[in-house]
Scaffold this active site. Structure first.
Site, PDB file in Angstrom:
ATOM      1  N   TYR A  52       0.840  -1.195   0.000  1.00 14.89           N
ATOM      2  CA  TYR A  52       0.000   0.000   0.000  1.00 14.89           C
ATOM      3  C   TYR A  52       0.881   1.253   0.000  1.00 14.89           C
ATOM      4  O   TYR A  52       1.656   1.495   0.929  1.00 14.89           O
ATOM      5  CB  TYR A  52      -0.944   0.027   1.215  1.00 14.89           C
ATOM      6  CG  TYR A  52      -1.949  -1.110   1.272  1.00 14.89           C
ATOM      7  CD1 TYR A  52      -2.134  -1.987   0.205  1.00 14.89           C
ATOM      8  CD2 TYR A  52      -2.739  -1.312   2.400  1.00 14.89           C
ATOM      9  CE1 TYR A  52      -3.055  -3.019   0.258  1.00 14.89           C
ATOM     10  CE2 TYR A  52      -3.669  -2.344   2.468  1.00 14.89           C
ATOM     11  CZ  TYR A  52      -3.809  -3.200   1.382  1.00 14.89           C
ATOM     12  OH  TYR A  52      -4.721  -4.222   1.455  1.00 14.89           O
ATOM     13  N   HIS A 111       0.141 -11.785   0.607  1.00 11.44           N
ATOM     14  CA  HIS A 111      -0.882 -10.905   0.014  1.00 11.44           C
ATOM     15  C   HIS A 111      -1.605 -11.583  -1.153  1.00 11.44           C
ATOM     16  O   HIS A 111      -2.809 -11.447  -1.319  1.00 11.44           O
ATOM     17  CB  HIS A 111      -0.219  -9.607  -0.473  1.00 11.44           C
ATOM     18  CG  HIS A 111      -1.153  -8.443  -0.567  1.00 11.44           C
ATOM     19  ND1 HIS A 111      -0.762  -7.162  -0.303  1.00 11.44           N
ATOM     20  CD2 HIS A 111      -2.459  -8.363  -0.896  1.00 11.44           C
ATOM     21  CE1 HIS A 111      -1.799  -6.350  -0.467  1.00 11.44           C
ATOM     22  NE2 HIS A 111      -2.845  -7.064  -0.829  1.00 11.44           N
ATOM     23  N   PRO A 194     -15.712  -4.564   2.211  1.00 11.41           N
ATOM     24  CA  PRO A 194     -17.113  -4.868   2.557  1.00 11.41           C
ATOM     25  C   PRO A 194     -18.119  -3.898   1.945  1.00 11.41           C
ATOM     26  O   PRO A 194     -19.269  -4.274   1.701  1.00 11.41           O
ATOM     27  CB  PRO A 194     -17.134  -4.744   4.086  1.00 11.41           C
ATOM     28  CG  PRO A 194     -16.004  -3.798   4.402  1.00 11.41           C
ATOM     29  CD  PRO A 194     -14.935  -4.133   3.402  1.00 11.41           C
TER      30      PRO A 194
END
Ligand SMILES: NC(=O)c1ccc[n+]([C@@H]2O[C@H](COP(=O)([O-])OP(=O)(O)OC[C@H]3O[C@@H](n4cnc5c(N)ncnc54)[C@H](OP(=O)(O)O)[C@@H]3O)[C@@H](O)[C@H]2O)c1
Length: 293
Positions: A52, A111, A194
């Site tokens: 990230y 990952h 989500p």
């Protein structure tokens, strides 16, 4: 049973500090404040990754968590698929710990699998990290059941968390039996994304968007909750399933934390599970579809 107690609701850090690379125009203090808002609202599980913003998300996470008692937090990071060779895993983990300002990770995930590097080699490196107490638990992300089984053959401590794309729209992990496998083997399943970022090219809207999904509007209206709250509660109501969401808005963060205070009825859970439109077998990102491997 998982060796690490992983709270059902966690906070993500994708797009903090930049996207794939550090962004010099990023509002770093805004990101640090968002992570602190989440912790102040009661979230203890923080998810980041070396990928990230090229490590900057870990640096910002490190700054954010530096003012809290470390042992009260569950800090998770991930090693990139290109760094799964033995020495690379060890050095990636050391660098993540340095950026995060901590001497251990509660959870360290692969990952994404890399078929070019043998699982036995990566698992050997994770065993070394466990032995050195640099990590407390092993996680896998973007994986099928066969990859979980393969890792468990070589790991000194079984996989304790699996993190895949799963939400009202994306059901690949159900269709491929990953969630059932996790439940049967005491592995916590963590649903990433989500609320779902919009993917206009695929006609996908955010689950938070009113008017995009009438069934979600209806059920949210019935409970007096926002669409995002229902999308998150649908996940955390499922046995063995947790989730990590991200927000830079303290009101949104508080709203998601409040999802722990209400229940969705069995009938409404069934409707959301069966009747939700746009259910996709594949996980996807804004860059396109990804396959579990
Ligand atoms: N393992 C992997 O490969 C993988 C891949 C992707 C993501 N992840 C992890 O999963 C985490 C969550 O996924 P994500 O960040 O991609 O997506 P997400 O959490 O599903 O959605 C984030 C978006 O939802 C909005 N939002 C959050 N709470 C809201 C609320 N209460 N009402 C309305 N909008 C709300 C946020 O906007 P505001 O800022 O305006 O609230 C943001 O635009 C990531 O941060 C990362 O840690 C892992």
């Amino acid at each position: 049973m998982s060796s690490v107690a992983i709270p059902k609701l966690g906070f993500g850090t994708w797009e903090m500090g930049g996207r794939d690379f550090p962004d010099s125009n990023n509002d770093d203090q805004g990101d640090i404040n968002a992570i602190r808002s989440a912790i102040d609202a009661g979230i203890t599980h923080i998810d980041t990754a070396e990928a990230y913003a090229g490590g900057k998300a870990e640096e910002l996470t490190g700054k954010a968590i530096s003012v809290y008692e470390r042992q009260k937090l569950v800090v998770a990071s991930k090693v990139r698929d290109v760094n799964l060779a033995y020495d690379s895993v060890l050095s990636s983990c050391e660098q993540s710990l340095r950026r995060l300002g901590t001497d251990y990770l509660d959870l360290y995930y692969v990952h994404q699998p890399n078929p070019a590097i043998p699982v036995a080699e990566t698992a050997r490196a994770f065993n070394r990290l466990l032995e050195q107490k640099m990590i407390r638990g092993v996680g896998l992300s973007n994986v099928s059941t066969s990859t979980i089984r393969e890792y468990n053959k070589f790991l000194a401590q079984p996989v304790c968390a699996v993190q895949n794309h799963y939400n009202l729209i994306v059901r690949q992990s159900v269709l491929e039996g990953v969630i059932d496998f996790c439940r049967a083997n005491g592995i916590v399943f963590i649903a990433w994304r989500p609320i779902q970022l919009p993917v206009p090219a695929l006609g996908i809207a955010s689950l938070a968007q009113k008017g995009a999904y009438p069934l979600l509007d209806e059920i949210a209206g019935k409970y007096g909750k926002s669409n995002a709250q229902i999308a998150v509660r649908w996940l955390t109501s499922q046995n063995g399933v947790g989730t990590i969401f991200k927000s830079r808005n303290s009101r949104h963060i508080e709203e998601i934390v409040q999802t722990g205070t209400f229940e969705i009825s069995g009938e409404d859970m069934r409707r959301l599970t069966k009747d939700f439109p746009l259910q996709k077998a594949d996980a996807f990102t804004s860059k396109g579809y990804i396959k579990l491997s």
